[in-house]
Design an enzyme around this catalytic site. Structure first.
Site, PDB file in Angstrom:
ATOM      1  N   ASP A 140       0.856  -1.188   0.000  1.00 22.56           N
ATOM      2  CA  ASP A 140       0.000   0.000   0.000  1.00 22.56           C
ATOM      3  C   ASP A 140       0.889   1.234   0.000  1.00 22.56           C
ATOM      4  O   ASP A 140       2.111   1.160   0.165  1.00 22.56           O
ATOM      5  CB  ASP A 140      -1.003  -0.015   1.146  1.00 22.56           C
ATOM      6  CG  ASP A 140      -0.357   0.185   2.512  1.00 22.56           C
ATOM      7  OD1 ASP A 140       0.882   0.350   2.555  1.00 22.56           O
ATOM      8  OD2 ASP A 140      -1.072   0.139   3.507  1.00 22.56           O
ATOM      9  N   ASP A 154      -5.822   1.998  -1.557  1.00 25.74           N
ATOM     10  CA  ASP A 154      -4.459   2.188  -2.027  1.00 25.74           C
ATOM     11  C   ASP A 154      -3.645   0.913  -1.899  1.00 25.74           C
ATOM     12  O   ASP A 154      -2.404   0.952  -1.917  1.00 25.74           O
ATOM     13  CB  ASP A 154      -3.792   3.325  -1.235  1.00 25.74           C
ATOM     14  CG  ASP A 154      -3.632   2.991   0.237  1.00 25.74           C
ATOM     15  OD1 ASP A 154      -4.510   2.261   0.764  1.00 25.74           O
ATOM     16  OD2 ASP A 154      -2.662   3.433   0.859  1.00 25.74           O
TER      17      ASP A 154
END
Length: 587
Positions: free
Chosen positions: A460, A503
């Protein structure tokens, strides 16, 4: 012809005086006048002496027997007969007998079969006449060629036989009429039509089998005379007629009267066709045509009909609508000039391609191809064109073309493609969707074998929430796009990056050694840290944290492998971020 026949008939003992008066013959007169008289005679003339020798002939004899000179004729005369006559009698014996009879009785007449010099059969009628001369009596034979007469007689017999055959074999109701307007003969079909048992009843009651007046108002009795007179005068006459059965059911008919010879005289043969079935078929055909027309006009396809040479005959409303034209007449007016592009998308001439399609349709029964039309205002119409040959009722064909407008289909396909894109790929970054990534992960795990090294990575973006909060989601999107783009650039062949959500992204590189995989992760982190994204005139740096879990043969569930990669990711975040953690699968 038998060449063994003697040139003269054997001598025959004759009485000294004939029983018929001899015709005086002045043999010592003017020979030139005698010759002229013989040659002027339209019959074949042959002279015989009292010993039955052929001594002279006229010019017609040479022509009839196809002989060049009188000498040849007199020398070969008795060879111009077959060995036997049609009744089986000997030609030589019969010739001797008839010549003797003519000398004895003065004359005799009979039929005789000759042969020409070329062997053709020559039927004749012979008249032998004794002629008295100063020295001796001679016999003059007058032969009439019977071939024209026999041919005419045969024609007459054949004509009568043909009439009888036609009467018996004709599927039509046939009757014969004489000049006195009498119905003199009919065939069995006439009796069948009116359900009558015997011919006499039909002939006697013919006028009861028609209404008093015909549909045009004319009395039936008057119209019979009128049409028979027309047939005798013209030789052929066709008209409509109304009959009726004995119980009064109308029988609409078509009658053809033909003048022909029958038993030595002319009659009129009436061929009557019961039109009930045809009229019903025509009515049914009209109804079918109306239904077909309604079907064609209601088709959701553009339907057009051409001649087999490409002339547009008609089209339905859907075709006019497809071309954005008001009606069929406008389609015909603009078809080849504005709606028919010179070339098709494959580069071929439209005219050549349509000719090939028509040829294929005529040979195989149909032809299907992609086709490009234009609307009246020039918009391309990608289409599927199907050509089918339809018989025009004679020896020719029309071509039915069915045009499926593919614009809507292509639009649907484009929508489906976009939906598929959404289903399989993240619309923002272009990474695989979670569903697509997991399907490929499961397929890859199914192919792994003990000893293979395979690691699943999950990363991420560090401090991504702060980027969104400080600079907005647009800036966050730019960061994600830049990171995924760099990851895709670094992926080895067969490698896949997919979006897990938010993300977080997943990476699978395929079978790769631990050391190689660790080097790749280290390089990835370095490359990501070099990315700079401009947002609100501010340059943003980027970094990621990554966790990796190595597959083990005991691992059969892709979701479990992903969960353990997620646990490794959290270890990397807890270790200070911008780093990676690699761990083995724990059963």
């Amino acid at each position: 012809m038998d060449d063994n026949l003697d040139t003269a008939v054997p001598d025959t003992d004759l009485p000294s005086e004939s029983s018929a008066a001899a015709i005086p013959f002045d043999h010592g007169g003017d020979q030139s006048v005698l010759r002229m008289m013989m040659d002027a005679t339209p019959l074949c003339v042959t002279l015989f002496d009292s010993r039955s020798n052929c001594i002279d002939c006229n010019q017609e004899a040479l022509r009839l027997f196809e002989v060049g000179t009188r000498e040849e004729y007199t020398e070969r005369f008795f060879r111009f007969s077959p060995e036997f006559q049609p009744d089986g009698s000997s030609s030589a014996e019969e010739a001797s007998r008839y010549l003797a009879k003519a000398l004895r009785e003065g004359s005799c007449a009979f039929r005789w079969t000759h042969l020409t010099s070329t062997g053709c059969v020559l039927p004749t009628e012979i008249t032998l006449v004794r002629l008295s001369t100063p020295g001796e009596d001679v016999v003059a034979g007058y032969a009439r060629d019977l071939r024209p007469q026999l041919a005419a007689e045969q024609l007459e017999r054949s004509a009568s036989e043909r009439v009888k055959l036609l009467l018996g074999a004709s599927p039509l109701f046939v009757s014969l009429w004489n000049r006195d307007y009498q119905n003199i003969e009919c065939n069995q079909e006439a009796l069948n039509l009116f359900d009558i048992d015997d011919k006499g009843t039909y002939l006697d009651h013919f006028f009861d089998l028609s209404p008093e007046r015909q549909p045009d108002g004319t009395l039936t009795s008057d119209k019979v005379r009128q049409v028979i007179d027309e047939a005798f005068a013209r030789g052929r006459y066709v008209f409509e007629w109304m009959h009726c059965t004995p119980d009064g059911e109308p029988i609409p008919s078509e009658v053809t009267l033909v003048r022909l010879q029958y038993q030595g005289d002319y009659v009129v043969a009436g061929y009557t066709r019961d039109m009930r079935s045809q009229l019903e078929a025509e009515r049914s055909a009209r109804e079918s045509a109306k239904r077909l027309d309604a079907l064609v006009r209601s088709l959701p396809l553009g339907c057009m009909f051409w001649t087999d040479v490409g002339e547009l005959l008609e089209c339905n409303e859907q075709a006019a609508k497809m071309f954005r034209l008001p009606d069929e007449a406008a389609v015909r007016e603009h078809y080849y000039t504005d709606l028919f592009p010179p070339k098709q998308p494959d580069g071929r001439s439209s005219v050549e391609k349509i000719r090939e399609m028509v040829k294929e349709a005529l040979e195989s029964g149909h032809s299907v191809s992609e086709w490009m039309y234009h609307t009246i205002d020039g918009e391309p119409i990608p289409s599927e064109l199907t050509l089918v040959p339809i018989s025009d009722g004679s020896d020719g064909y029309q071509i039915a073309s069915y045009c499926r407008d593919l614009r809507e289909l292509q639009s649907t396909l484009e929508i489906n493609r976009k939906l598929q894109q959404l289903a399989y790929f993240d619309p923002l970054t272009g990474a695989s969707s979670r569903i697509n990534f997991m399907q490929m992960l499961k397929a890859r795990m199914a192919d792994l074998r003990e000893g293979d090294t395979f690691g699943l990575g999950l990363f991420d973006v560090d401090h991504f929430k702060e980027v969104n909060d400080a600079h907005g989601h647009k800036a966050g999107d730019l960061v994600l796009e830049a990171i995924v783009s760099r990851v895709r650039d670094l992926l080895p062949e067969g490698g896949i990056v997919g979006r897990y959500g938010g993300d977080e992204f997943m990476v699978q590189l395929g079978v790769m050694g631990r050391h190689e995989l660790e080097q790749w992760y280290a390089r990835l982190l370095r490359e990501i840290s070099r990315i700079k994204v401009t947002a609100d005139s501010e340059i943003l740096g980027t970094a990621i944290s990554l966790g990796c879990c190595f597959w083990q043969p005991a691992c059969h569930d892709a979701e479990v492998l992903l969960e353990q990669a997620d646990a490794a990711l959290y270890e990397a975040k807890n270790a200070g971020r911008n780093c990676y953690v690699m761990r083995d699968f724990i059963c």
